[in-house]
Design an enzyme around this catalytic site. Structure first.
Site, PDB file in Angstrom:
ATOM      1  N   CYS A   1      50.677 -64.698  53.072  1.00  0.00           N
ATOM      2  CA  CYS A   1      51.180 -63.575  52.263  1.00  0.00           C
ATOM      3  C   CYS A   1      52.625 -63.813  51.854  1.00  0.00           C
ATOM      4  CB  CYS A   1      51.031 -62.266  53.012  1.00  0.00           C
ATOM      5  SG  CYS A   1      51.776 -62.253  54.641  1.00  0.00           S
ATOM      6  N   GLU A  12      49.504 -53.465  53.778  1.00  0.00           N
ATOM      7  CA  GLU A  12      50.241 -54.737  53.754  1.00  0.00           C
ATOM      8  C   GLU A  12      49.635 -55.544  52.612  1.00  0.00           C
ATOM      9  OE1 GLU A  12      52.792 -55.390  55.561  1.00  0.00           O
ATOM     10  OE2 GLU A  12      52.588 -54.594  57.580  1.00  0.00           O
TER      11      GLU A  12
HETATM   12  P1  NAD Z   1      41.077 -58.064  49.364  1.00  0.00           P
HETATM   13  O1  NAD Z   1      41.913 -56.919  48.916  1.00  0.00           O
HETATM   14  O2  NAD Z   1      40.114 -58.640  48.413  1.00  0.00           O
HETATM   15  O3  NAD Z   1      40.229 -57.679  50.676  1.00  0.00           O
HETATM   16  C1  NAD Z   1      40.851 -57.236  51.864  1.00  0.00           C
HETATM   17  C2  NAD Z   1      39.846 -56.459  52.695  1.00  0.00           C
HETATM   18  O4  NAD Z   1      39.503 -55.252  52.005  1.00  0.00           O
HETATM   19  C3  NAD Z   1      38.539 -57.183  52.954  1.00  0.00           C
HETATM   20  O5  NAD Z   1      38.146 -56.933  54.288  1.00  0.00           O
HETATM   21  C4  NAD Z   1      37.584 -56.525  51.968  1.00  0.00           C
HETATM   22  O6  NAD Z   1      36.226 -56.590  52.377  1.00  0.00           O
HETATM   23  C5  NAD Z   1      38.079 -55.099  51.981  1.00  0.00           C
HETATM   24  N1  NAD Z   1      37.760 -54.279  50.796  1.00  0.00           N
HETATM   25  C6  NAD Z   1      37.429 -54.701  49.548  1.00  0.00           C
HETATM   26  N2  NAD Z   1      37.261 -53.643  48.737  1.00  0.00           N
HETATM   27  C7  NAD Z   1      37.503 -52.528  49.469  1.00  0.00           C
HETATM   28  C8  NAD Z   1      37.513 -51.137  49.187  1.00  0.00           C
HETATM   29  N3  NAD Z   1      37.257 -50.658  47.967  1.00  0.00           N
HETATM   30  N4  NAD Z   1      37.825 -50.276  50.182  1.00  0.00           N
HETATM   31  C9  NAD Z   1      38.136 -50.738  51.420  1.00  0.00           C
HETATM   32  N5  NAD Z   1      38.126 -52.042  51.756  1.00  0.00           N
HETATM   33  C10 NAD Z   1      37.826 -52.933  50.782  1.00  0.00           C
HETATM   34  O7  NAD Z   1      42.121 -59.186  49.870  1.00  0.00           O
HETATM   35  P2  NAD Z   1      41.822 -60.666  50.396  1.00  0.00           P
HETATM   36  O8  NAD Z   1      41.461 -61.534  49.247  1.00  0.00           O
HETATM   37  O9  NAD Z   1      40.932 -60.594  51.571  1.00  0.00           O
HETATM   38  O10 NAD Z   1      43.266 -61.091  50.936  1.00  0.00           O
HETATM   39  C11 NAD Z   1      44.195 -61.835  50.198  1.00  0.00           C
HETATM   40  C12 NAD Z   1      45.348 -60.931  49.780  1.00  0.00           C
HETATM   41  O11 NAD Z   1      45.928 -60.352  50.945  1.00  0.00           O
HETATM   42  C13 NAD Z   1      46.478 -61.690  49.094  1.00  0.00           C
HETATM   43  O12 NAD Z   1      46.906 -60.963  47.967  1.00  0.00           O
HETATM   44  C14 NAD Z   1      47.584 -61.733  50.145  1.00  0.00           C
HETATM   45  O13 NAD Z   1      48.896 -61.788  49.642  1.00  0.00           O
HETATM   46  C15 NAD Z   1      47.347 -60.447  50.884  1.00  0.00           C
HETATM   47  N6  NAD Z   1      47.897 -60.507  52.235  1.00  0.00           N
HETATM   48  C16 NAD Z   1      48.949 -59.689  52.541  1.00  0.00           C
HETATM   49  C17 NAD Z   1      49.511 -59.748  53.804  1.00  0.00           C
HETATM   50  C18 NAD Z   1      50.656 -58.859  54.186  1.00  0.00           C
HETATM   51  O14 NAD Z   1      50.936 -58.743  55.378  1.00  0.00           O
HETATM   52  N7  NAD Z   1      51.346 -58.219  53.251  1.00  0.00           N
HETATM   53  C19 NAD Z   1      48.983 -60.626  54.765  1.00  0.00           C
HETATM   54  C20 NAD Z   1      47.903 -61.445  54.401  1.00  0.00           C
HETATM   55  C21 NAD Z   1      47.366 -61.370  53.140  1.00  0.00           C
END
Ligand code: NAD
Length: 493
Positions: A289, A255
């Site tokens: 999001c 997502e």
């Molecule tokens: P992010 O991608 O930086 O981190 C998300 C998660 O992934 C965190 O728990 C992080 O620790 C983990 N992570 C980081 N690197 C990783 C790796 N290499 N392997 C596995 N896990 C890893 O995102 P964020 O800043 O936490 O969230 C904001 C983003 O999320 C925005 O772009 C927003 O649009 C999106 N978002 C999407 C939805 C949806 O349903 N489509 C919902 C909420 C937020």
């Protein structure tokens, strides 16, 4: 540390642990989150080690042997208990959430209430998967049944810590999986406390929680004992997750980010539309999001719309220092995101785009906070009039309180501009001519399109991203299919 206190527990005295096989585990390796409203340091929180993770996987695999044999209705009874437990701890959890995310108490409570609603939704018999006949004739009857996968790793973002992790939890549990939750390291506290407080409801090992960052996330995506990764976050990390999951052919749901277009037609009801668009864009300071991220307004009403939107935003989305004031606007939730939003604001200023309200990046919510040395991540709600289509603000996901408003006059043209090559999460259309609105909606390349309402996902509806905004989806009955194998049982007649 914040000064909020519950009736019988001082917030300062709280401690946080990883939850492995229903035991609380601490670590010498900790980190501390900054309250984005004030800049003060919150509690130390343990970072899970690789041994913690191995122990959690083993506990989940052991629990799965019997958990997978439970019936859907037995699991639904436990979801109801999880909902009651959340309700009981709502004041504590929402106060923790307010401190770590910068949300007001109102929005923090909404996050907990959303999680309660998710538990209760999937506790309804009609909302879970059930066996059905796929095909039948005189020689054969073929039944589809849904078999749990094993252990799910739920890798979560920071913008709605409870709702977004609990969605993965309820989806895993109702389908008979075990789940290990990894909250965002920016917002670990409420999720850890919630799962700590839920101990005893489910068999040990079924629901566990580990705090950590990218290292732990990577371990989860590579471990052969994890059957599925459900990930919510950025597109770049989503791609890395998918590549890592390929090594062990894990099931994966992504997502990811969106850049939602909102199309306002010339005949839109302006009183309702302006309020709705303001909410779509500035609720939770744009950190949703499916926030409205680009607005396209018909040229005939453009000036009037912008004037009214500015008025609405100035009246209803203001910077308030006190989290107990009921407000749906707040600071940017962490420094990394703050820097992203600041870069976009500076680009708009540097290129001379017309900022019609806001634009001020602030270190403190008020002069009083500044005098008291409180430093947060604040940006006033900002509206930019008519930036070019290829500007940073229009092309990139801002995920913060800054909104571009552009103009259109040709339906085909606005649809083409709305549809992006690299994102397609949500979109919205406003018109009093429902046939026109539906015609436009059906041509928008996005997983969900809202008509005459701001983008708000609904538990009963499948939620997924087109193109780079996702892979698979969650919610609704269809969302549960990705948490199960579908097994075909062929009965000869
Ligand atoms: P992010 O991608 O930086 O981190 C998300 C998660 O992934 C965190 O728990 C992080 O620790 C983990 N992570 C980081 N690197 C990783 C790796 N290499 N392997 C596995 N896990 C890893 O995102 P964020 O800043 O936490 O969230 C904001 C983003 O999320 C925005 O772009 C927003 O649009 C999106 N978002 C999407 C939805 C949806 O349903 N489509 C919902 C909420 C937020």
């Amino acid at each position: 540390m914040g000064s909020l206190a519950t009736e019988n527990l001082k917030m300062e005295d709280l401690t946080f642990h990883n939850i492995i096989n229903d035991t609380l585990r601490s670590s010498d390796n900790t980190h501390t989150v900054i309250n984005p409203r004030t800049g003060s340091s919150l509690w130390p929180v343990p970072i899970a080690s690789s041994q913690d993770f191995e122990d959690a996987v083993l506990a989940a695999q052991t629990a799965f042997k019997t958990w997978k044999l439970t019936t859907v209705s037995e699991r639904q009874t436990l979801l109801t208990k999880l909902a009651s437990n959340l309700e009981e701890h709502l004041p504590l959890l929402s106060q923790i959430l307010a401190l770590e995310s910068g949300k007001s108490l109102l929005l923090s409570e909404l996050d907990v209430r959303g999680a309660i609603a998710q538990c209760l939704h999937y506790a309804q018999p009609e909302n879970a998967l059930s066996d059905h006949i796929q095909f039948e004739d005189s020689s054969v009857k073929i039944i589809a049944t849904h078999v749990p996968l094993g252990t799910v790793a739920a890798i979560c973002p920071w913008n709605f810590p409870l709702i977004l992790s609990n969605l993965k939890v309820v989806s895993s549990l109702v389908t008979g999986n075990c789940v290990i939750v990894k909250p965002s390291p920016f917002t670990p506290y409420a999720v850890l406390k919630w799962i700590e407080l839920a101990r005893g409801i489910l068999p040990p090992g079924v629901l566990q929680c580990l705090n950590g960052g990218a290292d732990l996330g990577q371990m989860m995506t590579l471990h052969p004992g994890i059957a599925k990764v459900s990930f919510t976050g950025t597109i770049a990390v989503g791609k890395a997750v998918m590549a890592a999951c390929a090594k062990t052919l894990k099931k994966v749901t992504l997502e990811l980010a969106g850049n939602d277009a909102c199309i306002v037609c010339a005949d839109a009801d302006l009183d309702k539309t302006v309020k709705s668009v303001a909410g779509g864009a500035f609720f939770n300071a744009g950190q949703v999001c499916v926030a409205t991220k680009r607005v396209y307004v018909h040229a005939d009403i453009y000036e009037e719309f912008v004037r009214r939107l500015v008025e609405e935003v100035k009246g209803s989305y203001t910077v308030v220092e006190d989290a107990s004031v009921p407000s749906v606007f707040g600071p940017v939730s962490n420094k990394v995101q703050f820097e992203t939003v600041k870069r976009i604001v500076e680009d708009c200023k540097g290129r001379g785009y017309e900022i019609v309200t806001g634009g001020e990046v602030r270190d403190s919510a008020s002069d009083k906070d500044a005098k008291e040395g409180k430093r947060g991540f604040w940006l006033e709600p900002t509206i930019v009039k008519g930036p070019p289509e290829d500007s940073m603000l229009v092309k990139e996901e801002q995920f913060g309180p800054i909104l571009p408003v552009l103009s259109w006059s040709d339906e085909d043209d606005v649809i083409e501009r709305s549809n992006l090559a690299n994102a397609g999460l949500g979109a919205s259309v406003y018109s009093t001519d429902l046939a026109q609105a539906e015609r436009i909606a059906r041509r928008l390349e996005a997983g969900s399109v809202w008509i005459n309402q701001a983008e708000r996902p609904h538990m009963g509806a499948y939620f997924s991203g087109f193109k780079d905004s996702g892979f698979g989806g969650e919610m609704g009955k269809q969302g549960l299919l990705s948490y199960s194998y579908t097994q075909s049982l062929h009965f000869a007649k």
